[in-house]
Design a protein around this motif. Structure first.
Motif, PDB file in Angstrom:
ATOM      1  N   LEU B 294     -63.494 -98.749 -30.844  1.00  0.00           N
ATOM      2  CA  LEU B 294     -64.479 -97.673 -30.185  1.00  0.00           C
ATOM      3  C   LEU B 294     -65.493 -97.388 -31.442  1.00  0.00           C
ATOM      4  O   LEU B 294     -66.368 -96.877 -30.968  1.00  0.00           O
ATOM      5  N   GLU B 295     -65.286 -97.839 -32.381  1.00  0.00           N
ATOM      6  CA  GLU B 295     -66.113 -97.733 -33.493  1.00  0.00           C
ATOM      7  C   GLU B 295     -67.336 -98.498 -33.210  1.00  0.00           C
ATOM      8  O   GLU B 295     -67.477 -99.205 -32.424  1.00  0.00           O
ATOM      9  N   HIS B 296     -68.395 -98.075 -33.967  1.00  0.00           N
ATOM     10  CA  HIS B 296     -69.731 -98.724 -33.731  1.00  0.00           C
ATOM     11  C   HIS B 296     -69.517-100.186 -33.925  1.00  0.00           C
ATOM     12  O   HIS B 296     -69.035-100.731 -34.771  1.00  0.00           O
ATOM     13  N   PRO B 297     -70.212-101.011 -32.979  1.00  0.00           N
ATOM     14  CA  PRO B 297     -69.906-102.431 -32.830  1.00  0.00           C
ATOM     15  C   PRO B 297     -70.405-103.023 -34.092  1.00  0.00           C
ATOM     16  O   PRO B 297     -69.731-104.272 -34.584  1.00  0.00           O
ATOM     17  N   ASP B 298     -71.234-102.581 -35.074  1.00  0.00           N
ATOM     18  CA  ASP B 298     -71.851-103.264 -36.267  1.00  0.00           C
ATOM     19  C   ASP B 298     -70.825-103.296 -37.149  1.00  0.00           C
ATOM     20  O   ASP B 298     -70.827-104.185 -38.405  1.00  0.00           O
ATOM     21  N   LYS B 299     -70.112-102.130 -37.309  1.00  0.00           N
ATOM     22  CA  LYS B 299     -69.202-102.026 -38.389  1.00  0.00           C
ATOM     23  C   LYS B 299     -67.803-102.647 -37.996  1.00  0.00           C
ATOM     24  O   LYS B 299     -67.518-103.270 -36.945  1.00  0.00           O
ATOM     25  N   GLY B 300     -66.816-102.797 -39.055  1.00  0.00           N
ATOM     26  CA  GLY B 300     -65.642-103.212 -38.800  1.00  0.00           C
ATOM     27  C   GLY B 300     -65.308-104.549 -38.979  1.00  0.00           C
ATOM     28  O   GLY B 300     -64.200-104.946 -39.471  1.00  0.00           O
ATOM     29  N   GLY B 301     -66.353-105.446 -39.371  1.00  0.00           N
ATOM     30  CA  GLY B 301     -66.089-106.704 -40.305  1.00  0.00           C
ATOM     31  C   GLY B 301     -65.203-107.667 -39.435  1.00  0.00           C
ATOM     32  O   GLY B 301     -65.467-107.986 -38.145  1.00  0.00           O
ATOM     33  N   GLU B 302     -64.486-108.022 -40.185  1.00  0.00           N
ATOM     34  CA  GLU B 302     -63.537-109.339 -40.012  1.00  0.00           C
ATOM     35  C   GLU B 302     -62.346-109.190 -38.876  1.00  0.00           C
ATOM     36  O   GLU B 302     -61.880-110.066 -38.198  1.00  0.00           O
ATOM     37  N   ARG B 303     -62.132-107.896 -38.679  1.00  0.00           N
ATOM     38  CA  ARG B 303     -60.931-107.621 -37.964  1.00  0.00           C
ATOM     39  C   ARG B 303     -61.014-107.928 -36.337  1.00  0.00           C
ATOM     40  O   ARG B 303     -62.137-107.818 -35.879  1.00  0.00           O
ATOM     41  N   PRO B 304     -60.162-108.284 -35.719  1.00  0.00           N
ATOM     42  CA  PRO B 304     -60.175-108.759 -34.325  1.00  0.00           C
ATOM     43  C   PRO B 304     -60.514-107.388 -33.564  1.00  0.00           C
ATOM     44  O   PRO B 304     -60.321-106.410 -34.078  1.00  0.00           O
ATOM     45  N   LYS B 305     -61.569-107.730 -32.602  1.00  0.00           N
ATOM     46  CA  LYS B 305     -62.108-106.460 -31.891  1.00  0.00           C
ATOM     47  C   LYS B 305     -62.566-106.603 -30.517  1.00  0.00           C
ATOM     48  O   LYS B 305     -62.713-107.843 -30.128  1.00  0.00           O
ATOM     49  N   ILE B 306     -62.517-105.804 -29.807  1.00  0.00           N
ATOM     50  CA  ILE B 306     -62.965-106.107 -28.253  1.00  0.00           C
ATOM     51  C   ILE B 306     -64.196-105.154 -28.144  1.00  0.00           C
ATOM     52  O   ILE B 306     -64.531-104.168 -28.848  1.00  0.00           O
ATOM     53  N   SER B 307     -64.750-105.432 -26.935  1.00  0.00           N
ATOM     54  CA  SER B 307     -66.089-104.720 -26.739  1.00  0.00           C
ATOM     55  C   SER B 307     -65.758-103.014 -26.400  1.00  0.00           C
ATOM     56  O   SER B 307     -64.906-102.807 -25.756  1.00  0.00           O
ATOM     57  N   LEU B 308     -66.590-102.375 -26.480  1.00  0.00           N
ATOM     58  CA  LEU B 308     -66.378-100.914 -26.150  1.00  0.00           C
ATOM     59  C   LEU B 308     -66.182-100.649 -24.693  1.00  0.00           C
ATOM     60  O   LEU B 308     -65.198 -99.767 -24.800  1.00  0.00           O
TER      61      LEU B 308
END
Lengths: 212, 1025
Positions: B294-308
């Motif tokens: 849910l965090e802003h897409p630019d942040k967060g770096g390397e962790r696996p992530k899915i889109s908002l």
């Protein structure tokens, strides 16, 4: 053992309508129905032939698992065909059909073929649901209908095979995505080679559908 | 396969000659078994049939003769089965044995018989037998066998499977090894087995499950779910032109299956198991993967992530399905109050020192489930041979092999595929998981506290609540990142892609039964069914109203589902037990939106037949199928960017309209929704919809006074050959078939009544006295088809009568439709339409109206219990036809002589209820205005009827001057509210602010909005001349 397609079925309906007996009657003829023996099974497989093709039917009874929502919905989703069974000698099992059907439509893929079955047609004297009522219900909801008897084996073959025919026709029409096993249809190992041509056909049909 | 052996057996044993269901026959079969202890090619078929027959006799014995069982146990016949199994006797025999066991355990009815069968541990030996699981059929029979056994588990039988001393529970541990089997039916069976096990109330067994199996099983399960989620996200990201929809919908369904399964475990309420599961879900899946995204897409770096959008969508599903309080509260706490960027920003530094047990983060388990189980089991126990499963079958060297570096629990894809895909999709952390490069995250201190201790949480809540109360209503709650995001998503009326998900998540959270209402109240989220609500979230309400306003614009990009959900949420915010707490200014804005929707539909209103059908159909489908958010969130198609084309097969509600017909349908729906909302918030009943109310219709078995009615005798021949004598009568909406009432002369009992508008009449070729008549019932549900409720041939006494009947029915049909069209016009505040133009049929239709004395029944004419009341009502009603006709003759093109239609068309202000209720029969009063002014094509003014004709209650009462543009101090109005008037088109803006006198349609006094106090429309009153 090799088959062209494998169709997965489920059997649904109230308890005591004879689902597991129908299943055993269809999958294994060696168990002869006699008056002092009620015998059924929760899983069965059998090979049939449609249009010269070997088709394997795998039938899963969902009895006893209704209390778990996750289980019923997964079952529905994984099946290409469903037999919705009621007992012609018990009106309440007929009245519950709508609920069953709603569940089935909600969870299954839209192409699932549903056959309505009025079981225990041998018990004519205790009949509570007229055949016409079953027919009318089926007509209204777009189902195939049949009255069967697991005891006398009447119409049991037909019920399972007609459902399979319907599925097979849908495959021919390109309605089912046969490469997606989540639909409850699997292409047989021996068939995989010829599959290439088949998908070709299917693609063509879809393209045809797209332009109109 | 079975068929083949049957014929072979049939000849050999002469089934008919001997009673096969008997102890003697079992003895004989036992004899056969003793003679054939070794399986050979020659005796294979014999053995198979013998085993099968034994099953049959045992079941028969269970139902009829228990001595059979005694013999079976006495001779230890199970040993033979096991013996045969262990001889690697091949697939054929294996399948037969498994089928036998299935049947045996499925059909045994007596508890004692079951105990006998289970008593000497043979069953457990069969469970751990190494079958050839690569064989599809053996796998299926095997897992069905385990499932059948699990259905027999209860407090007593569990001891036969779970051995407390040796810590053995083969039924469970063998089953869960297949949790990620590629075959869906197998996975389902595994889940059934686990649920059946957790359900059993046996503390020792459950402790074993938790201590020895829960961590490996749940961590693998969570990883399995997460892998699906990443695949799902990939599918959304890489989609072009909606081509991935099929796959996407499978993946979504799969995710739902998982959630339902987790919920099924949680609702068994086995607390200590739930704790482990909750912890795993939060720490390794929901927080690191879903919430993190849910965090802003630019942040967060390397962790696996899915889109908002995917993350919002999946979280909505979580909250819609799982109601386990500890889980949903912790999750909601982080979402609502967490400073997302901080929470996750911290992790980078914290990775090093977080040496807590149990890994936080979405990380792949370091070993396979099977391996973990084994290790757990072998703690303090001798090492056992591993049994193969479908994955490692045939690998003889497995015994000594260390666990594969990264054995894959993902079912469909081989590991390589997983790795190959990872970089492009973004979740780079996935591939690293096999190594030590684990991604960890720290959950907010508060949520951790919450997990640990409940009581402290309460205190925190109260203080927070006080603080937020002190801080004012609009300030602090909205400074939180999540809520900022919510606001932002709702604020883009150009596109409702994100808005729909946000609304769903808000809805899901507020409807979650497990959720602590305090949490929601703190951020002023709507809590449904709350008795005392005093405030609501103004900013949210304004966003919702803004969505409604945009939805009523001609080329709105708001889907119907979004609109319906907005209405739902607004209702939930402001409707309380006692009434509605909405601020006037908000209500005014909502009224503006409703007005807009009237405008919008007016634009599409045409005098075509199909408009009526569409209108009624939309109403039916809207009332019969109200929005179910859970179903909405089951549909994968909303994950892809909104589209307008029906070629996608996406449901109309979930996409934008395509073409004029769909735009009309959409406008109709928007009107219905906003109208219903506005009426409810103003506490008014709906009086104009549906167009025909069920209670106004004639029903079968009603008894009617038919004196002076036009009745036509006919013979009705139904499709199945039934033949009855009936009288045909035509009513305003319906045709009915009656038979004389034996009790009262001149009265008739209705045997059939069908809507004229759904009727088709055709002549019969070779019989001039007969008509074919079909009446359809509109589809009652989206799945059923229109169903003919009457299909019959009507035979009249001669061809003249036949022609009259045909004409009457045809005219009746047109008339019925016209009445309804006029109702719609009234609803839209349109001026009454000239009758000849309404339906597009010209002179031919209007000319004969004069000499067609239709019989229109009043609602009150139906036979009811009190005869005196009836009489008086009928006395007045009986005058109607003649009277009405007389009136009509004078005006050549009278639209309708019927009282309801006349009044309905004449004035938008008179409601159907007024004309229909027997108590205030408009006809009882001498020449009412409605009858004197049937719309005349020549002189119909394009205006609403003159003011004097209005009932006092309908004339607007003077209101204190309130202007929307200078917000009264009483309303704590936020600045944003002011922007709400902007989306309204200039014309109506003018009507709201200045109210020019010539602006007729929306200012018509008959407007249902006009007669309530403190509504938006009242705002214009003071400035009107």
């Amino acid at each position: 053992m090799a088959y062209a397609y494998l169709f997965k079925y489920i059997i649904i309906g109230d308890t005591g309508v004879g689902k597991s007996c129908l299943l055993l009657q269809f999958t294994d003829k060696r168990f002869q129905p006699v008056h002092d023996l009620t015998i059924g099974v929760e899983f069965g497989a059998r090979m049939i032939t449609i249009d010269g093709k070997q088709i394997k039917l795998q039938i899963w009874d969902t009895a006893g698992q209704e209390s778990f929502r996750s289980i019923t919905r997964s079952y529905y989703r994984g099946a290409a065909g469903a037999l919705l069974v009621y007992d012609i000698t018990r009106r309440d099992t007929f009245n519950h059909l709508t609920t069953w059907l709603e569940d089935a439509r909600q969870h299954s893929n839209s192409n699932m073929v549903i056959m309505l079955i009025g079981n225990k047609s041998d018990l004519e004297s205790r009949r509570e649901v007229k055949k016409e009522e079953g027919e009318a219900f089926a007509r209204e909801h777009g189902l195939i209908f049949m009255e069967t008897s697991a005891k006398t084996a009447s119409n049991v073959e037909e019920a399972f095979i007609n459902t399979a025919k319907e599925i097979y026709e849908k495959i021919q029409e390109g309605v089912f995505d046969i490469n997606n096993e989540a639909n409850g249809i699997k292409i047989g190992p021996q068939h995989a080679a010829t599959n290439a041509t088949h998908t070709g056909n299917q693609g063509g049909q879809q393209a045809g559908g797209g332009c109109c | 396969m079975f068929g083949r052996s049957r014929s072979w057996v049939g000849g050999g044993h002469g089934r008919s000659s001997r009673n096969i269901h008997s102890l003697d026959h079992l003895k004989y079969l036992y004899h056969v078994l003793t003679k054939n202890t070794t399986v050979t090619e020659q005796n294979r078929n014999l053995l198979v049939e013998t085993i099968r027959s034994i099953t049959e006799i045992l079941i028969w014995g269970d139902q009829n003769d228990s001595s059979v069982f005694d013999f079976f146990l006495e001779k230890n016949m199970f040993v033979f089965f096991l013996n045969i199994l262990r001889q690697k006797s091949g697939r054929y025999v294996c399948v037969q044995l498994l089928q036998t066991l299935n049947i045996l355990f499925e059909n045994i009815g007596h508890e004692t018989s079951l105990y006998y069968l289970l008593s000497n541990n043979y069953v457990n030996s069969i469970i751990v037998h190494k079958f050839d699981f690569s064989d599809e059929e053996i796998m299926a029979y095997y897992i069905s066998f385990l499932k059948t056994l699990s259905l027999k588990l209860n407090k007593h039988t569990v001891h036969f499977f779970y051995n407390e001393h040796t810590n053995d529970f083969a039924l469970y541990t063998e089953a869960i090894k297949f949790f990620n089997h590629p075959e869906s039916m197998v996975r389902i069976a595994v889940r059934t087995i686990t649920l059946n096990v957790y359900k059993v109330d046996n503390q020792a067994m459950l402790h074993y499950i938790r201590d020895k199996t829960a961590v490996p099983y749940f961590s693998n399960l969570v990883w399995f779910i997460g892998s699906h989620v990443i695949e799902l996200d990939n599918c959304v990201q890489t989609d072009e032109e909606h081509r991935n929809r099929g796959k996407l919908s499978d993946l979504v369904a799969e995710h739902l299956d998982h959630l339902h399964y987790l919920n099924d475990i949680l609702i068994i309420r086995c607390d200590f198991l739930n704790d482990v599961l909750t912890e795993h879900l939060l720490d390794s899946l929901f927080l690191p993967l879903y919430v993190h995204s849910l965090e802003h897409p630019d942040k967060g770096g390397e962790r696996p992530k899915i889109s908002l959008p995917v993350s919002l969508y999946l979280l909505s599903q979580v909250f819609l399905i799982i109601h386990h309080a500890p889980l949903v509260n912790s999750l909601a706490e982080v979402i609502l109050n967490g400073d997302l960027s901080q929470t996750f920003g911290k992790t980078e530094q914290d990775v090093q020192r977080s040496a807590k047990p149990g890994v936080r983060g979405f990380v792949k388990p370091t070993e396979t489930l099977e391996r973990s189980l084994e290790i757990n089991k072998h703690k303090g126990r001798r090492r056992q041979q591993r049994r193969p499963n479908y994955k490692n079958l045939g690998e003889e060297e497995e015994e000594e092999r260390p666990p594969a570096p990264a054995p894959t629990p993902t079912p469909e894809e081989p590991e390589d595929a997983d790795k190959a895909r990872a970089p492009e999709g973004g979740p780079k952390g996935v591939k690293a998981s096999g190594d030590s490069e684990e991604i960890e995250m720290v959950i907010m201190e508060r949520s951790k506290l919450e997990l640990a201790a409940g009581p402290t949480l309460q205190e925190q809540n109260t203080t927070d609540e006080e603080k937020s109360a002190a801080g004012g209503l609009d300030g602090p709650p909205w400074s939180r990142p999540f809520l900022d995001m919510v606001h932002h998503a709702l604020d883009s009326p150009e596109d409702d892609y994100h808005a729909l998900f946000v609304l769903c998540l808000l809805y899901a959270m507020s409807h979650n039964r497990g959720m602590d209402p305090e949490k929601l109240r703190r951020v002023q989220l709507p809590v449904p069914n709350e008795a005392e609500k005093t405030a609501y979230n103004h900013l949210l309400a304004e966003s919702l109203i803004r969505i409604m306003g945009s939805a009523a614009q001609p080329d709105a990009k708001i889907r119907l589902a979004t609109l319906e959900l907005s209405c739902l949420l607004l209702r939930q915010q402001v409707v309380t037990g006692e009434g509605c707490i909405i601020k006037d200014v908000h209500l005014a804005c909502l009224e503006g939106a409703r007005e807009e929707s009237v405008h919008l539909l007016r634009h599409f209103y045409k005098g075509e037949e199909i408009f009526l059908d569409m209108f009624e159909d939309e109403y039916r489908s809207m009332t019969m199928k109200p929005m179910n958010v859970e179903y909405l969130m089951m549909d994968a198609s909303i994950l892809l960017p909104p589209t307008g084309t029906p070629l996608t097969g996406i449901d109309f509600l979930k996409r934008l309209p395509c073409g004029d017909v769909e735009k009309t349908r959409r406008a109709i729906r928007v009107l219905f929704m906003l109208r219903a909302l506005s009426l409810q918030l103003r506490g008014e009943p709906e009086t104009q919809l549906p167009l025909t109310r069920e209670e106004d219709l004639i029903r079968t078995d009603d008894v009617l006074d038919l004196n002076n009615s036009d009745l036509m005798a006919c013979t009705v021949i139904t499709k199945d050959g039934g033949l009855v004598q009936r009288f045909l009568a035509v009513d305003i909406y319906q045709m009915s078939l009656v038979e004389p009432d034996v009790a009262r002369l001149g009265w008739g009992v209705v045997k059939f009544a069908g809507l004229l508008q759904d009727m088709q009449v055709t002549g019969v070729e070779d019989d001039s006295r007969a008509l074919h008549i079909t009446v359809h019932r509109p589809a009652s549900s989206p799945h059923s088809r229109p169903f003919p409720i009457l299909q019959a041939t009507f035979v009249f006494s001669d061809h003249i009568r036949c022609i009259i009947a045909k004409q009457r029915l045809a005219k009746g049909r047109i008339q019925a439709r016209r009445v309804k069209m006029q109702r719609i016009a009234a609803l839209l505040d349109l001026p009454p339409q000239p009758a000849t133009e309404v339906l597009g049929f010209g002179l031919a239709a209007s000319a004969p109206t004069q000499h067609l004395p239709f019989r229109f029944y009043e609602h009150g004419r139906r036979g009811c219990s009190d005869p005196t009341v009836q009489r008086s009502v009928f006395a007045s009603v009986d005058k109607v036809p003649g009277f009405a006709v007389a009136q009509c003759v004078s005006s050549s093109a009278a639209s309708s002589p019927s009282p309801p239609s006349a009044s309905g068309s004449a004035s938008g202000s008179s409601t159907p209820s007024a004309t229909h209720s027997p108590s205030d029969d408009p006809l009882a009063t001498p020449p009412p205005s409605s009858l004197t002014e049937p719309p005349d094509p020549c002189r119909t003014p394009p205006r609403a009827p003159p003011e004097p004709g209005l009932a006092p209650s309908l004339t607007p009462a003077p209101q204190p001057p309130i202007s929307l543009l200078c917000a009264p101090a009483a309303d704590a109005l936020s600045l944003d509210a002011l922007t709400l008037v902007l989306p309204v088109d200039p014309c109506s803006l003018r009507s709201l602010t200045s109210g020019p006198p010539g602006d007729t349609p929306e200012n018509a006094p008959g407007d249902p909005a006009g007669d309530t106090p403190s509504t938006g429309l009242q705002l214009q009153e003071p400035v009107q001349p």
